[in-house]
Design an enzyme around this catalytic site. Structure first.
Site, short mmCIF file in Angstrom:
data_model
loop_
_atom_site.label_atom_id
_atom_site.label_comp_id
_atom_site.label_asym_id
_atom_site.label_seq_id
_atom_site.Cartn_x
_atom_site.Cartn_y
_atom_site.Cartn_z
N LYS A 291 0.64 -1.25 0.09
CA LYS A 291 0.08 -0.13 -0.17
C LYS A 291 1.06 1.05 0.03
CE LYS A 291 -3.85 -1.88 2.68
NZ LYS A 291 -4.93 -1.71 1.69
N ARG A 365 -10.08 -11.89 2.53
CA ARG A 365 -10.77 -12.94 2.09
C ARG A 365 -9.92 -14.12 2.01
NH1 ARG A 365 -11.55 -9.56 -3.58
NH2 ARG A 365 -11.54 -8.00 -1.92
N1 BES Z 1 -7.87 -3.95 4.59
C1 BES Z 1 -8.10 -3.49 3.20
C2 BES Z 1 -9.47 -2.94 2.99
C3 BES Z 1 -9.73 -1.37 3.71
C4 BES Z 1 -9.24 -0.02 3.03
C5 BES Z 1 -10.24 -1.21 5.01
C6 BES Z 1 -9.51 0.94 3.44
C7 BES Z 1 -10.41 -0.03 5.42
C8 BES Z 1 -10.04 1.32 4.56
C9 BES Z 1 -8.11 -4.89 2.41
O1 BES Z 1 -7.35 -5.58 2.70
C10 BES Z 1 -7.56 -4.46 1.21
O2 BES Z 1 -6.45 -3.86 1.10
N2 BES Z 1 -8.42 -4.40 0.02
C11 BES Z 1 -8.22 -4.13 -1.11
C12 BES Z 1 -8.75 -5.17 -2.18
C13 BES Z 1 -8.37 -4.90 -3.53
C14 BES Z 1 -7.09 -5.38 -3.67
C15 BES Z 1 -9.17 -5.93 -4.41
C16 BES Z 1 -8.59 -2.50 -1.30
O3 BES Z 1 -9.74 -2.61 -0.97
O4 BES Z 1 -8.17 -1.95 -2.23
MG MG Z 2 -5.29 -5.63 2.15
#
Ligand code: BES
Ligand code: MG
Ligand code: ZN
Length: 513
Positions: A291, A365
């Site tokens: 990230k 997931r």
């Molecule tokens: N933990 C994150 C989701 C999240 C994002 C929670 C912002 C709270 C605030 C999750 O693990 C994630 O990174 N999801 C990705 C999924 C994508 C790669 C399909 C996302 O939401 O960008």
């Molecule tokens: Mg994530």
């Protein structure tokens, strides 16, 4: 902070601050003739039982201009030197239970920052729901939630002040019901506080092993009769949880699968069995699909789903819910070291499906899929999982609304009803076949992402659905938006954990039949 029910009225009399309400009277008589001076809107304080106080109020010059508009407050010093706040709530028929929570939260915070150590609420004045026990519950719920602070890392702590809340002037015949409501609110509030502490804790402190340890300690200390099993890495390997292990591969800590079981005292073969499953990513770096810094900050909250279901489980146990409850928490961080999982990796899930990991940041997931398959093996009738699963949930529903998706409309509607009754925002999103198709992989059974920037929250749910078996009725809550920073709710902190959805889930579990 302590809450006392005062039926005699002497505690109310002796308090430093008395809080009473006033309503606007609806004027449905004929409009006054134009020639006359405009009349001040009339207000109602008929519900005040203290005649002396009424007189003091009416004698005030400032009370002539008081309109009892929503949040309008009039403060004066009473005959015995106490402070009296009269708070306007607007028209009585338009005031909701949630308005009471919000109003009480603002009043309590104001009172707490003042010099008051005994604060009395006049219960009948807040009783817009026409049920004193429910009103007492609304007031105490709001006070408890507003009272929260996380200052363990502040060298200078906020001064510990013993505050006593007096709930005054309730009818004697309601005493037992009110006491019961206060008792259960205490259980729920305490569980919310523990869940918030977990979410707010720093990720360098609350790593997977420590998190499981703290839950174990809490269960052993406070949840008599609850069975606890904690699977370590070797046991998770034995369970063949390939997806869970792939997320943990880059971690300095072992993964943990916490498995809690509660059975009600009079369980029969017909007793409903509900499983709660939570995402417990103690920190989400994104893994190799790392990230950017700004999106990574705050990712200690990525265990919020597990804290939510644990909070609800805890409260439901203390409230002696009439159903069997299994609570499963999948805990690890999503970090990077030389063993971390590469994007393009293919792993085998506990249920035997092969999964192409195209994005290591879609890790929730992966751990949940294996945890859900394990949960199904416990033979529950129903499952609810909670997870901070997708950023897309914030795009769709903002910071305020929790998404719900699942495979059984009746079950979803039961949960929605519970949320509505507790005034927590929850909204259903669909899972359509096209999105189920979107996670088919070219070289494995499924992949962990769908089309980028499209229906992200539902794609996440469609992936989880792949791990539900035995016709278990399942619902998924995406709590990514609601887990923290609820600046619109005065009883939640503007920054940090919210504790939301615990009340809804507890309500569901306690009232399940
Ligand atoms: N933990 C994150 C989701 C999240 C994002 C929670 C912002 C709270 C605030 C999750 O693990 C994630 O990174 N999801 C990705 C999924 C994508 C790669 C399909 C996302 O939401 O960008
Ligand atoms: Mg994530
Ligand atoms: Zn995550």
């Amino acid at each position: 902070m302590q809450i006392h029910l005062d039926l005699v009225g002497d505690q109310f009399l002796g308090s430093d601050l008395k809080i009473l309400t006033a309503f606007q009277k609806v004027n449905n008589t004929k409009p006054a003739p134009k020639t006359k001076a405009p009349q001040a809107p009339s207000i109602s304080i008929d519900h005040w039982s203290d005649k002396g106080l009424k007189e003091e109020f009416h004698n005030l010059k400032s009370s002539k201009h008081f309109k009892a508009a929503k949040d309008e407050t009039l403060s004066f010093t009473g005959a015995t030197g106490e402070t009296v706040w009269v708070v306007g709530l607007g028209e009585k028929t338009k005031v909701s239970a949630e308005d009471i929570r919000k109003s009480v939260a603002k009043l309590y915070k104001g009172a707490k920052s003042g010099k008051f150590s005994t604060i009395a609420f006049d219960v009948p004045g807040f009783n817009v729901v026409h049920d004193e026990a429910e009103t007492a519950q609304l007031i105490s719920e709001s006070v408890h939630m507003s009272d929260y602070s996380f200052d363990k890392y502040k060298s200078k702590k906020s001064e510990p002040k013993e505050i006593t809340i007096i709930l005054g002037h309730a009818e004697k015949k309601n005493a037992a019901k009110i006491q019961k409501a206060l008792e259960s609110t205490k259980h729920i509030a305490e569980s919310i506080k523990i869940a918030k502490d977990f979410v707010n804790e720093a990720p360098n402190v609350l790593h997977s092993e420590e998190y499981a340890h703290r839950i174990e300690a809490d269960v052993k200390k406070n949840l008599k009769g609850v069975k606890i099993k904690i699977l370590n890495k070797a046991q998770i390997q034995k369970e063949k949880m390939g997806m869970f292990l792939s997320v943990n591969a880059g971690s300095a800590y072992e993964p943990r699968l916490v498995h809690l079981t509660y059975e009600p005292a009079r369980a029969t073969s017909k007793t409903k069995h509900i499983a709660l499953v939570g995402k417990g990513i103690t920190f989400d770096t994104g893994g190799y699909c790392i990230k950017p810094g700004a999106s990574m900050a705050g990712m200690k909250n990525d265990m919020g789903g597990s804290a939510t279901v644990y909070g609800a489980f805890r409260a439901a146990v203390l409230e002696k819910a009439p159903v069997k409850i299994t609570c499963i928490l999948a805990i690890t961080d999503n970090a990077i070291n030389e063993h971390a999982t590469f994007p393009d990796a293919i792993v085998t899930a506990r249920n035997g499906k092969t999964v192409e990991i195209l994005n290591t940041d879609a890790e929730g997931r992966l751990i949940l899929g294996d945890a859900l398959d394990y949960a199904c093996d416990q033979n529950p009738h129903y499952i609810i999982d909670a997870a901070t699963l997708t950023g897309a949930c914030l795009v769709a529903l903002g910071n305020q609304v929790c998404a719900i998706l699942g495979n059984d409309q009746k079950w979803i509607e039961e949960i929605l009803k519970s949320a509505k009754e507790k005034d927590e925002y929850m909204w259903q999103l669909p899972i359509i076949n096209e999105w189920r198709q979107d996670i088919k992989s070219k070289i494995a059974d499924i992949k962990n992402i769908g089309t980028p920037m499209r229906a992200g929250t539902a794609i996440g749910a469609a992936f989880l659905e792949e791990f539900i078996k035995n016709d278990v009725k399942w619902a998924h809550l995406d709590v990514a938006g609601v887990v923290d920073s609820q600046s619109h709710l005065p009883y939640c902190s503007a920054h940090g954990a919210s504790g939301l959805m615990i009340r809804s889930l507890t309500h569901l579990l306690v009232n399940a039949k």
